[in-house]
Write a protein that holds these residues in place. Structure first.
Motif, PDB file in Angstrom:
ATOM      1  N   LEU A   1       0.593  -1.313  -0.136  1.00  0.00           N
ATOM      2  CA  LEU A   1      -0.092  -0.070   0.037  1.00  0.00           C
ATOM      3  C   LEU A   1       0.864   1.163  -0.057  1.00  0.00           C
ATOM      4  N   ILE A   2       1.881   1.474   0.847  1.00  0.00           N
ATOM      5  CA  ILE A   2       2.928   2.436   1.035  1.00  0.00           C
ATOM      6  C   ILE A   2       3.616   2.598  -0.346  1.00  0.00           C
ATOM      7  N   PHE A   3       4.166   1.395  -0.876  1.00  0.00           N
ATOM      8  CA  PHE A   3       4.880   1.591  -2.005  1.00  0.00           C
ATOM      9  C   PHE A   3       3.773   2.291  -3.420  1.00  0.00           C
ATOM     10  N   LEU A   4       2.602   1.836  -3.428  1.00  0.00           N
ATOM     11  CA  LEU A   4       1.444   2.393  -4.365  1.00  0.00           C
ATOM     12  C   LEU A   4       1.277   3.812  -4.307  1.00  0.00           C
ATOM     13  N   LEU A   5       0.968   3.911  -2.937  1.00  0.00           N
ATOM     14  CA  LEU A   5       0.733   5.487  -2.521  1.00  0.00           C
ATOM     15  C   LEU A   5       1.835   6.416  -2.865  1.00  0.00           C
ATOM     16  N   ALA A   6       3.100   5.905  -2.612  1.00  0.00           N
ATOM     17  CA  ALA A   6       4.205   6.798  -2.804  1.00  0.00           C
ATOM     18  C   ALA A   6       4.444   7.453  -4.133  1.00  0.00           C
ATOM     19  N   PHE A   7       3.521   6.746  -5.400  1.00  0.00           N
ATOM     20  CA  PHE A   7       3.637   7.334  -6.602  1.00  0.00           C
ATOM     21  C   PHE A   7       3.018   8.478  -6.523  1.00  0.00           C
TER      22      PHE A   7
ATOM     23  N   VAL B   1      11.888   3.324   5.286  1.00  0.00           N
ATOM     24  CA  VAL B   1      12.593   2.996   4.136  1.00  0.00           C
ATOM     25  C   VAL B   1      11.851   2.791   2.918  1.00  0.00           C
ATOM     26  N   ASN B   2      10.576   2.283   3.152  1.00  0.00           N
ATOM     27  CA  ASN B   2       9.575   2.209   1.998  1.00  0.00           C
ATOM     28  C   ASN B   2       9.213   3.511   1.448  1.00  0.00           C
ATOM     29  N   MET B   3       9.194   4.540   2.455  1.00  0.00           N
ATOM     30  CA  MET B   3       8.619   5.809   1.894  1.00  0.00           C
ATOM     31  C   MET B   3       9.825   6.518   1.136  1.00  0.00           C
ATOM     32  N   GLN B   4      10.882   6.150   1.468  1.00  0.00           N
ATOM     33  CA  GLN B   4      11.939   6.753   0.688  1.00  0.00           C
ATOM     34  C   GLN B   4      12.143   6.409  -0.807  1.00  0.00           C
ATOM     35  N   THR B   5      11.187   5.492  -1.124  1.00  0.00           N
ATOM     36  CA  THR B   5      10.973   5.177  -2.587  1.00  0.00           C
ATOM     37  C   THR B   5      10.167   6.211  -3.270  1.00  0.00           C
ATOM     38  N   SER B   6       9.257   7.030  -2.497  1.00  0.00           N
ATOM     39  CA  SER B   6       8.547   8.107  -2.935  1.00  0.00           C
ATOM     40  C   SER B   6       9.445   9.201  -3.662  1.00  0.00           C
ATOM     41  N   PHE B   7      10.756   9.219  -3.323  1.00  0.00           N
ATOM     42  CA  PHE B   7      11.524  10.174  -3.930  1.00  0.00           C
ATOM     43  C   PHE B   7      12.191   9.668  -4.928  1.00  0.00           C
ATOM     44  N   MET B   8      12.078   8.307  -5.155  1.00  0.00           N
ATOM     45  CA  MET B   8      12.755   7.821  -6.453  1.00  0.00           C
ATOM     46  C   MET B   8      11.799   7.521  -7.475  1.00  0.00           C
ATOM     47  N   HIS B   9      10.500   7.245  -7.098  1.00  0.00           N
ATOM     48  CA  HIS B   9       9.539   6.789  -8.185  1.00  0.00           C
ATOM     49  C   HIS B   9       9.529   7.672  -9.514  1.00  0.00           C
ATOM     50  N   PRO B  10       9.918   7.086 -10.649  1.00  0.00           N
ATOM     51  CA  PRO B  10       9.432   7.729 -11.880  1.00  0.00           C
ATOM     52  C   PRO B  10       8.011   7.687 -11.928  1.00  0.00           C
ATOM     53  N   PRO B  11       7.235   8.531 -12.561  1.00  0.00           N
ATOM     54  CA  PRO B  11       7.883   9.837 -12.981  1.00  0.00           C
ATOM     55  C   PRO B  11       7.552  10.985 -11.978  1.00  0.00           C
ATOM     56  N   PHE B  12       7.301  10.717 -10.563  1.00  0.00           N
ATOM     57  CA  PHE B  12       6.717  11.707  -9.713  1.00  0.00           C
ATOM     58  C   PHE B  12       7.828  11.983  -8.533  1.00  0.00           C
ATOM     59  N   GLY B  13       9.051  11.291  -8.626  1.00  0.00           N
ATOM     60  CA  GLY B  13       9.882  11.323  -7.617  1.00  0.00           C
ATOM     61  C   GLY B  13      10.712  12.731  -7.314  1.00  0.00           C
TER      62      GLY B  13
END
Length: 511
Positions: free
Chosen positions: A340-346, A381-393
Motif C-alpha cells: 500500500l505504501i509503495f503504491l501510494l508513494a507514486f 525505508v519504504n517511503m524513501q521510494t517516494s523520492f525515487m519513483h518515476p515519474p513523480f519522485g
C-alpha cells in the motif's frame, strides 16, 4: 441515508482520495473532509455537536508539541551547510581519494551522500548540491548517464533514513515513540542501505567498467601527504557536527530538539568560519525553513481535524479490523501495508503518507504485537521510494532542475529504477531481520505481577519483609499492608471513560 450512516469511515477515506486526485492542497482537503463529514455525522445523529469543542485542544496540541521544534532546526542546519561549501570540499577530496578505482567518483558520491545525510537530514539540499558539483565531472570523464544520475538521486535520498531525518521525526510523533529511539533504530539500516548502493556500483565497475571508469592520471591533482591533509581537514568538521547532533542524542546528553539547535548553531559557525555565507543567503535559508515548517504544521493541523471526525465515527476501528483480519497474520499485514505504501508513494510525498496513512496503520500494528520503532523505520525505508519513483519522485525533479540539457529526463528515470529495486530489497531485509533496528534499543522492562508488593506509607516497614499480612483480623494502625495481585481491584468502567476523555482532550489520537 442508512448507507451513509453505516459506511461513514470508508466514505471519508474515499472522499479524501478524490479531493487529492483533483489537486486540492492536502492540508485543506484533510480539514474540509473532517468538517463536512463531521456536520453530516451530527445531522445523522452519529455524532454530537460537542465533538467540535475538542478541536481547539487538538490544534493546540500541535502548537505545543516540542518534538516538532526539531524540524526547523534540522532544516535550517541543512540549508546553511548547503551554502557553506562542505559538500563541494567533501566531493572533491573523496573523489581524489577514490580516483584510481573504477567507479571511484560514484563511490565518492555515495559516501558524501551518507555524510551529508548524517549532517543535514534534507533530501533537496543533498541532491541539488551533488547534482551541481559531481554530475558535470562524472559526465566529463565518461560515466554512463543512467549510472551518474541514479547514484546522485539515490545518495541524496539517504537523508530520509539516516538520522537526523525529518521523516523520522514525523514518524516518531505519529507513532507516539521517542525520536531518539527512532534515530537509533534507523542508523544501522541506513548504513546497510548505503552498503547496498556501494555493492551495486562495484558490480557495475567490475562487469561493465566502461560505464564507470576511473579518473585519468591528469585529473588526480592531490597525492601523498597533500591528499592525506585534505582528507583530514575536509572530514573533521562534518564528523564533529555529526557528533554534536547525533552523538549527544544517543548518549542522552541532549534531546533531539536540543541536538537540532546545536547542529544549526554549529552549521552557522562553520559557514561563518569558511566565509561562505552572507546576510542574503542567511535570509534565504530562514525563509526556506519557515516555508517548509509551515507546510508541515498546516498538514498536521488538517490531519488533526480529519482524525477528530474519523475517530468519532470509529474509523480507526474499521481500519484496524480491516488490517488485522488479513490472511497471514503479522506477515500478511506487513506485506499488505508495504505494498500500500509503495503504491501510494507514486502519488503522495512522505509528509502526506506520514500524516494520513501512518496513524491509521499504527493501532493495527500494535494490536498484532509489532514493535512500533521497527515498524516506523520499515515504513521510512519504504517511503524513501517516494523520492525515487518515476515519474513523480521529488529527488528526480531536484536533479532535473540542475542537470544539463544534454541529459534526457528518461535517462534520469531509468537510472533511478535499480536503486528503487535496492530499496525494496532493503524492506525485505528489515522484515527478515528486525534486529537490525531493535538490537541497540532498550528492552521493555518485564514486570512479574506475581510478586507485586504495595506498601502503604506513613509507618516503618516491618522487620520481617517476607511475613504475610493476616487478613483474618483487622490490621493495626500504621501497619504496612502487602496486597497480592489477585486482590488489586481492577479499574472500573468510569476510570476507563475518564482516561479516554482525558486522552481525547489532550489531542492524542495514538495508542
Amino acid at each position: 441515508m442508512e448507507f451513509i450512516a453505516a459506511n461513514m469511515a470508508p466514505l471519508m477515506f474515499g472522499a479524501l482520495v478524490v479531493f487529492m486526485l483533483f489537486g486540492y492542497p492536502v492540508a485543506f482537503a484533510l480539514a474540509a473532509n473532517g468538517i463536512v463529514f463531521g456536520l453530516i455525522g451530527i445531522e445523522l445523529g452519529l455524532l454530537t455537536p460537542a465533538l467540535f469543542q475538542a478541536l481547539p485542544d487538538r490544534i493546540f496540541g500541535v502548537m505545543s508539541n516540542d518534538t516538532l521544534l526539531a524540524i526547523p532546526f534540522f532544516t535550517f542546519m541543512g540549508l546553511i551547510l548547503e551554502r557553506s561549501g562542505m559538500a563541494e570540499d567533501l566531493l572533491d577530496t573523496i573523489g581524489q581519494l577514490f580516483g584510481p578505482v573504477r567507479g571511484g567518483l560514484a563511490f565518492a558520491v555515495i559516501f558524501v551522500g551518507a555524510i551529508l545525510a548524517a549532517t543535514t537530514g534534507v533530501v533537496a539540499a543533498s541532491v541539488i548540491s551533488m547534482g551541481l558539483i559531481s554530475l558535470p565531472i562524472m559526465m566529463r570523464y565518461g560515466y554512463d548517464q543512467r549510472i551518474a544520475t541514479g547514484v546522485i538521486a539515490a545518495s541524496g535520498t539517504l537523508a530520509q533514513i539516516i538520522p537526523p531525518s525529518l521523516v523520522l521525526i514525523i514518524m516518531a510523533d505519529q507513532l507516539g515513540r521517542s525520536v531518539g529511539d527512532m534515530y537509533q533504530g534507523a542508523l544501522v539500516p541506513g548504513l546497510v542501505l548505503t552498503t547496498f548502493y556501494v555493492g551495486y556500483v562495484a558490480l557495475i565497475a567490475i562487469f561493465k567498467p566502461e560505464r564507470a571508469p576511473a579518473l585519468p592520471l591528469e585529473a588526480r591533482t592531490l597525492r601523498g601527504g597533500k591528499l592525506l591533509l585534505r582528507v583530514v581537514t575536509s572530514l573533521l568538521p562534518p564528523l564533529l557536527l555529526i557528533f554534536l547532533v547525533l552523538g549527544t542524542i544517543f548518549l542522552g546528553i541532549a534531546t533531539p530538539t536540543e541536538g537540532g539547535a546545536m547542529g544549526a548553531f554549529g552549521a552557522l559557525m562553520l559557514a561563518m568560519i569558511r566565509r561562505r555565507i552572507d546576510m542574503k543567503q542567511l535570509k534565504q535559508a530562514m525563509e526556506s525553513t519557515a516555508r517548509l515548517t509551515t507546510f508541515v504544521v498546516m498538514i498536521l493541523v488538517g490531519a488533526r481535524v480529519f482524525s477528530l471526525t474519523f475517530y468519532g465515527v470509529e474509523g480507526h476501528l474499521w481500519v484496524e479490523h480491516l488490517l488485522s483480519s488479513l490472511p497471514g497474520g503479522e506477515v500478511g499485514f506487513l506485506i499488505a501495508v508495504n505494498l500500500l505504501i509503495f503504491l501510494l508513494a507514486f502519488f503522495l510525498d512522505f509528509f502526506e503518507l506520514a500524516f494520513i496513512v501512518v496513524p491509521l496503520l499504527a493501532p493495527a500494528a500494535e494490536k498484532l504485537g509489532i514493535d512500533l520503532i521497527w515498524f516506523g523505520v520499515l515504513l521510512g525505508v519504504n517511503m524513501q521510494t517516494s523520492f525515487m519513483h518515476p515519474p513523480f519522485g521529488f529527488a528526480l525533479f531536484y536533479l532535473r532542475s540542475v542537470a544539463p540539457p544534454s541529459i534526457k529526463t528518461t535517462q534520469i528515470y531509468w537510472g533511478a529504477v535499480p536503486f528503487v529495486i535496492i530499496q525494496i530489497i532493503m524492506v525485505g531485509v528489515l522484515i527478515a531481520f528486525p534486529q537490525l533496528v531493535t538490537m541497540g534499543l532498550d528492552k521493555q522492562v518485564q514486570v512479574d505481577t506475581d510478586n507485586v508488593e504495595i506498601v502503604v506509607p506513613g509507618s516503618d516497614v516491618p522487620e520481617d519483609d517476607n511475613a504475610p499480612v493476616q487478613f483474618d483480623e483487622a490490621p493495626k494502625e500504621g501497619d504496612a499492608v502487602t496486597v497480592g495481585p489477585d486482590e488489586i481491584p481492577a479499574p472500573g468502567a468510569d476510570d476507563d471513560a475518564a482516561k479516554a476523555l482525558e486522552k481525547a482532550m489532550q489531542g492524542g489520537d495514538k495508542k
